[in-house]
Design an enzyme around this catalytic site. Structure first.
Site, mmCIF file in Angstrom:
data_model
loop_
_atom_site.group_PDB
_atom_site.id
_atom_site.type_symbol
_atom_site.label_atom_id
_atom_site.label_comp_id
_atom_site.label_asym_id
_atom_site.label_seq_id
_atom_site.Cartn_x
_atom_site.Cartn_y
_atom_site.Cartn_z
ATOM 1 N N LYS A 9 0.860 -1.188 0.000
ATOM 2 C CA LYS A 9 0.000 0.000 0.000
ATOM 3 C C LYS A 9 0.892 1.233 0.000
ATOM 4 O O LYS A 9 1.787 1.353 0.835
ATOM 5 C CB LYS A 9 -0.901 0.025 1.238
ATOM 6 C CG LYS A 9 -1.782 1.266 1.341
ATOM 7 C CD LYS A 9 -2.460 1.352 2.695
ATOM 8 C CE LYS A 9 -1.481 1.707 3.796
ATOM 9 N NZ LYS A 9 -0.961 3.103 3.711
ATOM 10 N N GLY A 98 5.938 1.789 6.429
ATOM 11 C CA GLY A 98 5.026 2.735 5.802
ATOM 12 C C GLY A 98 4.352 2.193 4.563
ATOM 13 O O GLY A 98 3.795 2.957 3.769
ATOM 14 N N SER A 101 1.962 -3.204 5.055
ATOM 15 C CA SER A 101 2.016 -4.625 4.697
ATOM 16 C C SER A 101 1.189 -5.482 5.651
ATOM 17 O O SER A 101 0.536 -6.440 5.222
ATOM 18 C CB SER A 101 3.461 -5.117 4.643
ATOM 19 O OG SER A 101 4.079 -5.059 5.910
ATOM 20 N N SER A 103 -1.551 -4.595 7.209
ATOM 21 C CA SER A 103 -2.962 -4.387 6.867
ATOM 22 C C SER A 103 -3.312 -5.073 5.561
ATOM 23 O O SER A 103 -4.389 -5.660 5.417
ATOM 24 C CB SER A 103 -3.253 -2.882 6.769
ATOM 25 O OG SER A 103 -3.066 -2.251 8.013
ATOM 26 N N ASP A 135 -6.001 1.003 8.216
ATOM 27 C CA ASP A 135 -5.630 0.738 6.822
ATOM 28 C C ASP A 135 -6.283 -0.508 6.240
ATOM 29 O O ASP A 135 -6.237 -0.720 5.022
ATOM 30 C CB ASP A 135 -4.108 0.601 6.691
ATOM 31 C CG ASP A 135 -3.393 1.940 6.679
ATOM 32 O OD1 ASP A 135 -4.055 2.964 6.423
ATOM 33 O OD2 ASP A 135 -2.172 1.962 6.932
#
Length: 284
Positions: A9, A98, A101, A103, A135
């Protein structure tokens, strides 16, 4: 055995617009997904278990503190499932980086296990999903690009984006999200401007230069290598823009296409061999 892909993400913009009475920060973010990520496999079993392998498996828990197991138990409780599953997570993304991963892994596990157990999947707006973390709802929309607001519960489709390439670069630094948010000087900032409705890479990059990641300044203070990564990306030929993703320390270079991203990644890998560098296409 069922298999699933949990893409990285990436926050191409992240504006912190306030803080609610519940203590959660209010965000306004453009979330996209990259064509690199973790792998999850699940097979029917009597008990619910998790094993973790891969280059970034060290330090990843396999007990109830792991978001994948928490997601599995949430789905099992919500759908009254009595079956178990043997889940294997292959970590190819650095954690605490950040890239959401954990989520993304949890969201992929929810989809995978719903299929394995033959039950209705949990929707992104289900309270059980938001309880797993801010997230996870947006990761259930992967690979579509989304505008995420509130604490993560307000999610709208983004306009179609150009077929750009991404270079994900992490200097080997773990940044706890709580510490980065704790370093914010201002917690009420202007929201993200309207997303551009364009398939032009140049127009999209021009928009990127008008947005921010409000967590970048506290992240750079906690981990000065973040500033070095951004500097290296911005001065490397072929990179149109560079941003920090999420709470860091991973930064992302934007290129005109995936082929250029691969070329740029090789250049950076040769000059900074201690860094994690991964080229990837923008998923859609």
């Amino acid at each position: 055995m069922d298999k699933g892909f949990a893409p990285a993400k990436v926050n191409l913009a992240l504006h912190v617009t306030g803080r609610g009475a519940d203590g959660y920060h209010q965000l306004d973010s453009l979330v996209v997904f990259a064509g690199t990520g973790d792998q999850i496999m699940a097979a029917s079993a009597r008990d619910l278990t998790l094993t973790v392998t891969g280059p970034f498996s060290k330090g990843v828990p396999t007990d109830d503190t792991n978001l994948v197991l928490r997601a599995a138990k949430a789905l099992r409780a919500a759908r009254n499932v009595t079956k178990g599953a043997a889940i294997r997570l292959t970590k190819t993304l650095p954690h605490g980086a950040g890239l959401g991963s954990g989520s993304s892994d949890a969201a992929t596990a929810l989809r995978l296990l719903a299929s394995l157990w033959e039950v209705e999947p949990l929707s992104p707006d289900a309270p059980e999903v938001l309880a797993l973390g801010s997230d996870v709802p947006v990761c259930l929309h992967a690979p579509a690009a989304m505008r995420m607001r509130g604490r993560g519960e307000v999610i709208d489709p983004a306009p179609a984006l150009p077929s750009i390439g991404l270079i994900l670069v992490n200097p080997g630094v773990v940044l706890p999200t709580k510490d980065v948010f704790g370093g914010l000087v201002t917690r009420t900032n202007p929201p993200m401007p309207a997303l551009p409705d364009t398939r032009s890479a140049d127009e999209f990059v021009a928009w990127l230069h008008t947005v921010r990641n409000d967590l970048q300044a506290p992240a750079e203070k906690l981990a000065p290598p973040v500033a070095e990564v951004l500097s290296v990306l911005r001065r490397t030929r072929g990179v149109l823009a560079a941003v920090m993703s999420g709470s860091g320390a991973t930064c992302v270079g934007i290129t005109r296409n995936a082929g250029t991203a691969r070329t740029v990644a090789r250049t950076i890998q040769l000059s900074r061999q201690g860094w994690w560098v991964a080229p990837a296409p923008l998923l859609a």
